[in-house]
Design an enzyme around this catalytic site. Structure first.
Site, short mmCIF file in Angstrom:
data_model
loop_
_atom_site.label_atom_id
_atom_site.label_comp_id
_atom_site.label_asym_id
_atom_site.label_seq_id
_atom_site.Cartn_x
_atom_site.Cartn_y
_atom_site.Cartn_z
N GLU A 25 0.88 -1.21 0.08
CA GLU A 25 0.03 -0.06 0.12
C GLU A 25 0.85 1.19 -0.04
OE1 GLU A 25 -1.30 1.90 3.45
OE2 GLU A 25 -0.99 -0.05 4.77
N LYS A 85 -5.22 10.92 1.08
CA LYS A 85 -5.40 9.64 1.55
C LYS A 85 -6.78 8.96 0.84
CE LYS A 85 -6.22 7.14 6.17
NZ LYS A 85 -6.31 7.50 7.62
N VAL A 105 -5.28 0.50 3.30
CA VAL A 105 -5.48 -1.02 3.18
C VAL A 105 -6.91 -1.37 2.33
CG1 VAL A 105 -5.93 -3.16 4.50
CG2 VAL A 105 -4.19 -1.52 5.25
N ASP A 137 -16.16 5.98 14.35
CA ASP A 137 -15.10 5.66 13.75
C ASP A 137 -14.54 4.28 13.61
OD1 ASP A 137 -12.87 6.03 12.04
OD2 ASP A 137 -11.86 7.79 13.25
N SER A 139 -12.73 1.95 10.63
CA SER A 139 -12.01 1.91 9.43
C SER A 139 -12.61 1.08 8.50
CB SER A 139 -10.60 1.50 9.70
OG SER A 139 -9.74 1.23 8.45
N ALA A 140 -12.88 1.58 7.11
CA ALA A 140 -13.29 0.86 6.20
C ALA A 140 -12.49 -0.57 5.72
CB ALA A 140 -13.41 1.69 4.99
N ASP A 141 -11.18 -0.49 6.38
CA ASP A 141 -10.40 -1.57 6.17
C ASP A 141 -11.06 -2.91 6.69
OD1 ASP A 141 -8.26 0.02 5.57
OD2 ASP A 141 -7.05 -0.59 7.26
N LYS A 158 -3.11 -1.34 15.23
CA LYS A 158 -2.35 -0.18 16.07
C LYS A 158 -3.03 -0.19 17.57
CE LYS A 158 -2.63 1.68 12.31
NZ LYS A 158 -2.85 2.38 11.34
N1 PSU Z 1 -0.08 1.16 9.21
C1 PSU Z 1 0.96 1.99 9.27
N2 PSU Z 1 0.93 3.18 8.81
C2 PSU Z 1 -0.24 3.60 8.19
C3 PSU Z 1 -1.31 2.78 8.05
C4 PSU Z 1 -1.34 1.59 8.77
O1 PSU Z 1 1.92 1.64 9.81
O2 PSU Z 1 -0.49 4.82 7.75
C5 PSU Z 1 -2.48 3.38 7.28
C6 PSU Z 1 -3.35 2.22 6.52
O3 PSU Z 1 -3.35 2.59 5.13
C7 PSU Z 1 -4.57 1.73 6.98
C8 PSU Z 1 -5.07 3.07 7.59
O4 PSU Z 1 -5.50 1.16 5.96
O5 PSU Z 1 -3.88 3.59 8.18
C9 PSU Z 1 -6.44 3.12 8.25
O6 PSU Z 1 -6.95 4.59 8.21
P1 PSU Z 1 -8.21 4.81 8.87
O7 PSU Z 1 -8.14 4.24 10.42
O8 PSU Z 1 -8.56 6.25 8.88
O9 PSU Z 1 -9.16 3.78 8.14
MN MN Z 2 -11.34 6.25 10.17
#
Ligand code: PSU
Ligand code: MN
Length: 309
Positions: A25, A85, A105, A137, A139-141, A158
């Protein structure tokens, strides 16, 4: 394949010939790591995948085209800063409006799938944020993994997120979670998030067998292979807990919301740990893409055996 999706020849050939490919990614490069280190990491990750016998396919959107497999010049653009992003819902917008963007992701899984790639290596998966009960909130992941048959190799989620809630959501969405060489579900900077993983595997071949069986049953969901950060690179627990508490308080105080939360907290970690979290982050991504290459190799062997039957 839509016109607005372009697969690099190296990647398209490997897919067509049934050779291993690993998707990578670009959000992790553009928003997770500081420039100029991110450019060296981008090259290194591709080298690690090649050394592991697979073709790397870094994914991004450039000039309104979704590119699966980037040239060195394109990697320069991704790492130079200023890219949006893009999550899964943003892909059509970026293509329709002719924009540039780094893929999360979720967005990377969708494009990998379109290109015929089944294995994807990254750092951490998005998940359920702390306070999601109020902020909603999530994630769409997770939603994309529920409906996209791609195996994501990561270091769990994380510690910035709500780990137990994320594991519950993955179960609800029927996404299998495997932990590699450990019983604990990894917590990105830490080898143990404090929660057990549902299923432990110790060999890439086992992962490939599980994925093949999952998909043979008709499941349309992806899988998560959670690989703990190498022991030597784990972030000190006390430092981690202190910086996390500070970062979360700062995000709250500044009113940071939505997609800005993860990049803000990652940057805070990098500064407040004096670069230790960055070293840890890069080490775990390296390990994950190396494992992804092994798994991709095992996956092509299982697929070839299935075809031969
Ligand atoms: N892991 C990392 N750095 C990042 C991310 C994950 O070490 O920047 C990113 C990935 O692209 C993941 C995104 O899909 O954070 C999730 O963001 P959000 O919580 O806004 O969906
Ligand atoms: Mn989010």
């Amino acid at each position: 394949m839509p016109d607005a999706v372009r697969v690099a020849p190296e990647v398209a050939d490997a897919v067509a010939e049934g050779r291993p490919v690993v998707a990578l990614e670009s959000t992790l490069l553009a928003h997770g790591l500081p420039a100029p280190d991110n450019r060296a990491v981008a090259a290194e990750l591709e080298d690690i995948v090649r050394a592991g016998g697979a073709a790397p396919a870094t994914v991004a959107v450039l000039d309104g085209t979704a590119a699966v497999g980037l040239t060195p010049d394109e990697l320069d653009r991704v790492c130079a800063g200023g890219l949006a992003k893009l999550s899964s819902r943003d892909l059509g917008v970026a293509l329709g409006l002719g924009l540039d963007g780094a893929t999360t992701v979720a967005a990377t899984c969708l494009l990998a799938r379109l290109a015929g790639i089944s294995v994807f290596g990254t750092g951490g998966l998005g998940g359920v944020h702390r306070g999601a009960r109020e902020s909603w909130d999530i994630s769409a992941d997770l939603a994309v993994l529920a409906s996209t048959p791609v195996l994501v190799v990561c270091s769990g989620v994380k510690s910035l997120l709500d780990v137990p809630a994320t594991l519950e959501q993955l179960e609800t969405l029927s996404v299998p979670v495997l932990t590699f060489g450990t019983d604990a579900f990894p917590g990105f900077y830490q080898r143990d998030s404090g929660r057990p993983g549902p299923w432990r595997v110790d060999q890439p071949a086992q992962v490939a067998e599980v994925a093949a069986a999952h998909w043979a049953l008709g499941a349309m969901s992806g899988l998560v292979l959670a690989n703990p950060v190498p022991e030597a690179d784990e972030l000190d627990r006390e430092l981690h807990d202190r910086v996390l508490a500070e970062g979360l308080a700062l995000a709250e105080q500044r009113g940071v919301r939505g997609g800005d939360v993860t990049p803000m907290l990652l940057e805070y970690f990098h500064i407040a740990t004096g670069g230790a979290s960055l070293t840890c982050n890069v080490a775990l991504v390296r390990a994950n893409v190396a494992l992804a290459a092994e798994v991709a190799g095992a996956h092509t062997e299982v697929e070839a055996a299935l075809r031969a039957r």
